[in-house]
Design a protein around this motif. Structure first.
Motif, mmCIF file in Angstrom:
data_model
loop_
_atom_site.group_PDB
_atom_site.id
_atom_site.type_symbol
_atom_site.label_atom_id
_atom_site.label_comp_id
_atom_site.label_asym_id
_atom_site.label_seq_id
_atom_site.Cartn_x
_atom_site.Cartn_y
_atom_site.Cartn_z
ATOM 1 N N SER A 285 1.764 4.309 -14.372
ATOM 2 C CA SER A 285 1.625 2.999 -15.015
ATOM 3 C C SER A 285 2.178 1.890 -14.126
ATOM 4 N N TYR A 286 3.327 2.140 -13.533
ATOM 5 C CA TYR A 286 3.955 1.121 -12.685
ATOM 6 C C TYR A 286 3.118 0.872 -11.430
ATOM 7 N N SER A 287 2.636 1.933 -10.785
ATOM 8 C CA SER A 287 1.824 1.766 -9.579
ATOM 9 C C SER A 287 0.508 1.052 -9.894
ATOM 10 N N GLY B 93 0.809 -1.214 0.000
ATOM 11 C CA GLY B 93 0.000 0.000 0.000
ATOM 12 C C GLY B 93 0.840 1.260 0.000
ATOM 13 N N THR B 94 1.833 1.319 0.879
ATOM 14 C CA THR B 94 2.702 2.501 0.937
ATOM 15 C C THR B 94 3.602 2.578 -0.289
ATOM 16 N N TYR B 95 3.990 1.425 -0.832
ATOM 17 C CA TYR B 95 4.829 1.385 -2.030
ATOM 18 C C TYR B 95 4.057 1.932 -3.238
ATOM 19 N N ILE B 96 2.788 1.527 -3.372
ATOM 20 C CA ILE B 96 1.945 2.021 -4.472
ATOM 21 C C ILE B 96 1.726 3.519 -4.331
ATOM 22 N N TYR B 97 1.484 3.973 -3.113
ATOM 23 C CA TYR B 97 1.296 5.410 -2.883
ATOM 24 C C TYR B 97 2.551 6.189 -3.248
ATOM 25 N N ARG B 98 3.696 5.685 -2.840
ATOM 26 C CA ARG B 98 4.942 6.399 -3.098
ATOM 27 C C ARG B 98 5.270 6.439 -4.593
ATOM 28 N N GLU B 99 5.077 5.299 -5.269
ATOM 29 C CA GLU B 99 5.384 5.255 -6.700
ATOM 30 C C GLU B 99 4.375 6.055 -7.517
ATOM 31 N N GLY B 100 3.094 5.991 -7.129
ATOM 32 C CA GLY B 100 2.071 6.653 -7.926
ATOM 33 C C GLY B 100 1.917 8.133 -7.651
ATOM 34 N N VAL B 101 1.880 8.517 -6.383
ATOM 35 C CA VAL B 101 1.621 9.911 -6.012
ATOM 36 C C VAL B 101 2.913 10.715 -5.907
ATOM 37 N N THR B 102 3.898 10.185 -5.217
ATOM 38 C CA THR B 102 5.146 10.928 -5.011
ATOM 39 C C THR B 102 6.035 10.933 -6.257
#
Length: 317
Positions: free
Chosen positions: A284-286, A270-279
């Motif tokens: 596409s990767y998230s 969850g935190t990994y998806i947030y970091r890759e997608g939002v930050t």
């Protein structure tokens, strides 16, 4: 008599659309009650499915979803070869297993204990107190836990010092962070989770308890031979759903409690998806990571349901 038969015959011979309109008119209030849940499901569940194609594209903001080029499974190849993803995925699985092993039985045990209480007033007060944490957001609870578990000013540290021990920084020490997540998650959700099991306990036939008393069964034997078999269908269904949510980590809790000192054990999908997608804006990767997680959840649900049907004949379908 002939008039009644003719009316009945005309009713059954009415066109399908007429019968449908009559049924809608008859149950209009019931239909109105489900309009909002259906709209919520369409808008927040079906609508976002349009964006799943991002997982197979190299998304460009200026070109939009339709104009972005297709890259096939390139995002998934990156996912499976990324060291960061491997660490994050292992953290997610470890936390999922810990939450399942210790968190899943907790509401069942609380429901069984509450069911054995004979004092109605005390039982209601206990239930109310156990429900309250569910309605407090993790943002607020994080501030509370930071003060309570603080190694310098918290009451837990004071207890350690009173016994001559060195205080532990539960939120900053990788050795204790996972256990802290599990315990705080159980504390917050145990009361609310017990509601389903208390409802199931209310449907157990009281005559079975009377028969068990006649046979000389004590309290523990009544729980084992009457209570638990009576709620087995409910426990099975909840277990299947819990297995499906194994990789769906509690993002709100972890995101608020996570800090750089415990990234090695607390960084999850969850935190990994947030970091890759939002930050990092790797949309596409998230999306690919989220799609991978959803497909894995589906596989787990199907697997758990299949095993359950073979073991005790209960399942979601």
């Amino acid at each position: 008599m002939s008039t009644v038969n003719n009316t009945t015959l005309l009713t059954h011979e009415a066109p399908k659309h007429i019968r449908f309109l009559r049924a809608v008119k008859k149950h209009k209030l019931h239909l109105l009650m489900i309009v909002l849940p259906i709209l919520q499901f369409i808008i927040f569940k079906w609508g976002p499915l349009y964006g799943v194609q991002l997982a197979f594209k190299n998304f460009k903001i200026l070109k939009g979803i339709e104009g972005s080029p297709w890259v096939g499974f390139a995002q998934f190849e990156r996912l499976l070869t990324s060291y960061d993803f491997g660490q994050v995925f292992s953290n997610t699985l470890i936390l999922a297993v810990l939450n399942f092993v210790f968190g899943f039985p907790a509401p069942i045990l609380l429901a069984l204990m509450l069911n054995e209480l004979r004092g109605t007033k005390f039982k209601r007060v206990t239930q109310t107190i156990s429900y309250l944490p569910h309605f407090v957001s993790w943002v607020i609870l994080t501030g509370i836990f930071m003060d309570v578990l603080s190694p310098s000013r918290g009451p837990v540290a004071a207890i350690f010092k009173a016994f001559g021990a060195t205080p532990i920084y539960f939120l900053g020490d990788p050795r204790y962070f996972r256990g802290t997540l599990v315990v705080t998650n159980i504390w917050k959700g145990i009361g609310w989770g017990s509601i389903v099991y208390l409802a199931a306990l209310g449907s157990v036939n009281e005559e079975l308890y009377d028969a068990a008393n006649v046979d000389g069964c004590g309290r523990w034997k009544r729980i084992w031979h009457v209570t638990l078999p009576g709620i087995t269908p409910t426990v099975t269904i909840m277990m299947i759903m819990a297995v499906g949510n194994l990789v769906d980590d509690n993002f709100d809790q972890i995101f608020n409690l996570l800090n750089p000192a415990v990234y090695s054990v607390g960084d999850v999908l969850g935190t990994y998806i947030y970091r890759e997608g939002v930050t990092n804006m790797n949309y596409s990767y998230s999306t690919a990571v989220e799609l991978f997680r959803n497909v894995l959840s589906l596989i787990l649900v199907v697997f758990a349901n299949t095993v359950s049907k073979r073991v005790n004949e209960y399942g979601l379908w």
